[in-house]
Design a protein around this motif. Structure first.
Motif, mmCIF file in Angstrom:
data_model
loop_
_atom_site.group_PDB
_atom_site.id
_atom_site.type_symbol
_atom_site.label_atom_id
_atom_site.label_comp_id
_atom_site.label_asym_id
_atom_site.label_seq_id
_atom_site.Cartn_x
_atom_site.Cartn_y
_atom_site.Cartn_z
ATOM 1 N N ASP A 402 40.918 86.216 42.064
ATOM 2 C CA ASP A 402 40.814 86.342 40.609
ATOM 3 C C ASP A 402 42.127 86.805 40.005
ATOM 4 O O ASP A 402 42.579 86.293 38.978
ATOM 5 N N ILE A 435 35.651 81.045 37.141
ATOM 6 C CA ILE A 435 35.501 82.265 37.942
ATOM 7 C C ILE A 435 34.022 82.626 38.101
ATOM 8 O O ILE A 435 33.582 83.028 39.189
ATOM 9 N N THR A 439 32.078 82.756 41.613
ATOM 10 C CA THR A 439 31.381 83.973 42.023
ATOM 11 C C THR A 439 29.932 83.685 42.396
ATOM 12 O O THR A 439 29.435 84.150 43.423
ATOM 13 N N GLY A 472 33.619 89.249 39.549
ATOM 14 C CA GLY A 472 33.937 88.004 38.867
ATOM 15 C C GLY A 472 33.940 88.158 37.361
ATOM 16 O O GLY A 472 34.831 87.669 36.666
ATOM 17 N N GLY A 475 36.855 89.905 36.278
ATOM 18 C CA GLY A 475 38.049 89.082 36.360
ATOM 19 C C GLY A 475 38.273 88.273 35.093
ATOM 20 O O GLY A 475 39.410 88.009 34.714
ATOM 21 N N VAL A 476 37.178 87.879 34.418
ATOM 22 C CA VAL A 476 37.336 87.062 33.218
ATOM 23 C C VAL A 476 37.269 87.898 31.946
ATOM 24 O O VAL A 476 37.577 87.397 30.865
#
Length: 511
Positions: A402, A435, A439, A472, A475-476
């Motif tokens: 990520d 992502i 995930t 995940g 990460g975004v």
């Protein structure tokens, strides 16, 4: 405005969220218990009955078989095992996976109570004990030996002094004495002399039972005094037992010492425990299931010098086995692996992106993500053990992926001429779907293990899904916000390299 835009435009909120994740994870590390392996839901109920003097066939016919017949009708039993030996019957009840231990124990107790009156009167009451599959061995074994004292004396001292002290240590479930020899008066009969005097073994037993007896008779009261009455024929010394009258016939008295050797020995001589080649007595330290093994054994080790200072002259103490040493070594190896992983990631990112500033992103993202995963372990009821640590090591790759993908995507937008803020917004928007999809795909791989009933020891890997999903989403969403200052620096550097014709402003010009 998308979810990711909120954190990119408000860096203070993003940093607060990251701090909350960090604090929650650090607190969870202090609260989680440490074990060698995960808790197991497989339980075993053991029913032990003592019938002194009976041979194996007699024990099987009058104790083992009746108990087996009624116990087998209880619910939740997978299969039974039984053994009949000289003077003892042992029935091992293996429960079904994930069956309620308390419910099974209650039913087995009621079944045993149904046939208790059918068992021989001389047999002792059955003892029912519950054991789980992960506590077959104690967390620590302590050995005591002496050249001056015999095992009877060592056992007596451990029972009176050492065992209560170790049992009082916080987190200790029990401290068992293994290989101990409790004091007992041993009477070794001489068959040839008994036959010459016409005395049977049952007569000796009756004489011991009737002449070594305690009974409360009540009390007597006067106008000024009240006295409790006790019929005390209790024998204390070897000489008193030797003088015990077994039979009297026409003025001839036969005493116990005439037909037997009387010595102060031990209850049994069937076990022989050695430590460093010498006869010794062990103590097993069992830790509570919800306690931290490392902390409990550390407290026990802190008490050992105090116990050693009070030992009788000539007695020595040693620690032949400590399970927490292996756990500590495993944890150190995992931390070493995590450190090596972080260094390799930093090196790879620097070689491919050629920027020290980009390296800061995984340095910040990886520790926060892993520490936050520990909080999810606490919520899920896991412990820190070899398998959960292995799952964390495997999860490092997800966090690294990520971080690298996000940095590379922002860098791509900057090189295309986008403004720094817009590059961060566009990069986060583009990677939200990929992502999350990645995930969910990785989490789905472990989902079958989570719903299986027979792979309980691998459930930490399966239930790593919440941690993967959280990583995940972070990460975004959260990570771009936390890394915004780094992205600004990258943007400023890129703008300086491309020149003013691109219209890229530095950090001070960002909205």
């Amino acid at each position: 405005m998308r979810f990711t835009d909120l954190f990119v435009r408000r860096p203070v909120l993003a940093m607060v969220v990251n701090l909350v994740i960090l604090i929650a994870g650090l607190q969870a590390i202090r609260s989680l218990s440490v074990r060698q392996y995960p808790r197991s839901d497989i339980a075993v109920v053991q029913v032990t009955t003592t019938y002194v003097g009976a041979n194996a066939d007699l024990v099987k016919g009058f104790i083992t078989t009746p108990l087996e017949r009624v116990i087998a009708s209880a619910d939740g039993i997978d299969y039974l095992e039984s053994s009949s030996a000289q003077g003892a019957s042992t029935i091992t009840v293996h429960l079904k996976l994930n069956y309620d231990i308390n419910a099974a124990l209650t039913q087995i107790q009621s079944k045993v109570a149904q046939v208790r009156n059918d068992l021989p009167p001389e047999a002792e009451a059955p003892v029912i004990d519950v054991q789980t599959a992960d506590n077959q061995f104690a967390s620590m074994y302590i050995g005591f030996s002496s050249d001056a004292l015999d095992q009877n004396q060592i056992t007596d001292y451990l029972t009176r002094v050492v065992q209560p002290r170790l049992s009082a240590v916080q987190g200790v479930q029990r401290a068992d004495i293994l290989g101990g020899r409790t004091f007992a008066m041993r009477i070794w009969l001489k068959p040839e002399k008994m036959a010459a005097m016409g005395i049977s073994a049952s007569e000796v037993r009756d004489a011991l039972a009737s002449n070594n007896y305690l009974s409360a008779l009540g009390s007597t009261k006067g106008s000024m005094v009240s006295v409790n009455l006790v019929a005390n024929t209790d024998l204390q010394t070897v000489e008193e037992f030797r003088r015990l009258v077994v039979k009297e016939n026409g003025g001839d008295i036969v005493r116990l010492g005439d037909i037997a050797d009387v010595v102060l020995g031990a209850e049994n001589y069937e076990q022989d425990v050695r430590f460093d080649g010498k006869s010794a007595t062990f103590m097993g330290i069992w830790v509570l299931p919800n306690a931290n093994s490392l902390d409990v054994i550390r407290r026990v080790r802190a008490v050992i010098p105090e116990i050693q200072a009070r030992l009788p002259v000539g007695m020595k103490v040693g620690i032949p086995y400590d399970a927490t040493e292996y756990i500590s070594d495993a944890i150190r190896e995992v931390l070493k692996t995590l450190s090596e992983t972080l260094l390799i990631v930093i090196l790879v990112i620097f070689l491919f992106l050629g920027s020290f500033r980009a390296v800061i992103i995984p340095i910040v993202a990886i520790p926060i993500s892993l520490i936050g995963a520990v909080f999810l372990m606490l919520v899920a009821g896991f412990t820190i053990n070899l398998l959960t640590l292995l799952a964390i090591v495997l999860s490092v790759g997800l966090v690294v992926d990520d971080a690298i993908v996000m940095v590379e995507n922002v860098e791509r937008h900057l090189r295309a001429g986008a403004r720094p803020l817009q590059a961060a917004l566009d990069a986060a928007r583009e990677l939200t779907g990929p992502i999350i999809s990645m995930t969910i795909t990785l989490a789905a791989v472990y989902t079958p293990v989570a719903i299986q009933g027979g792979a309980r020891v691998l459930h930490p890997h399966a239930h790593r899904d919440p941690g993967v999903a959280a990583g995940g989403l972070r990460g975004v969403g959260v990570r771009p916000a936390a890394d915004r200052p780094v992205l600004h620096v990258l943007a400023a550097r890129a703008g300086a390299e491309r020149g003013p014709e691109r219209g890229v402003r530095g950090p001070a010009g960002l909205p």
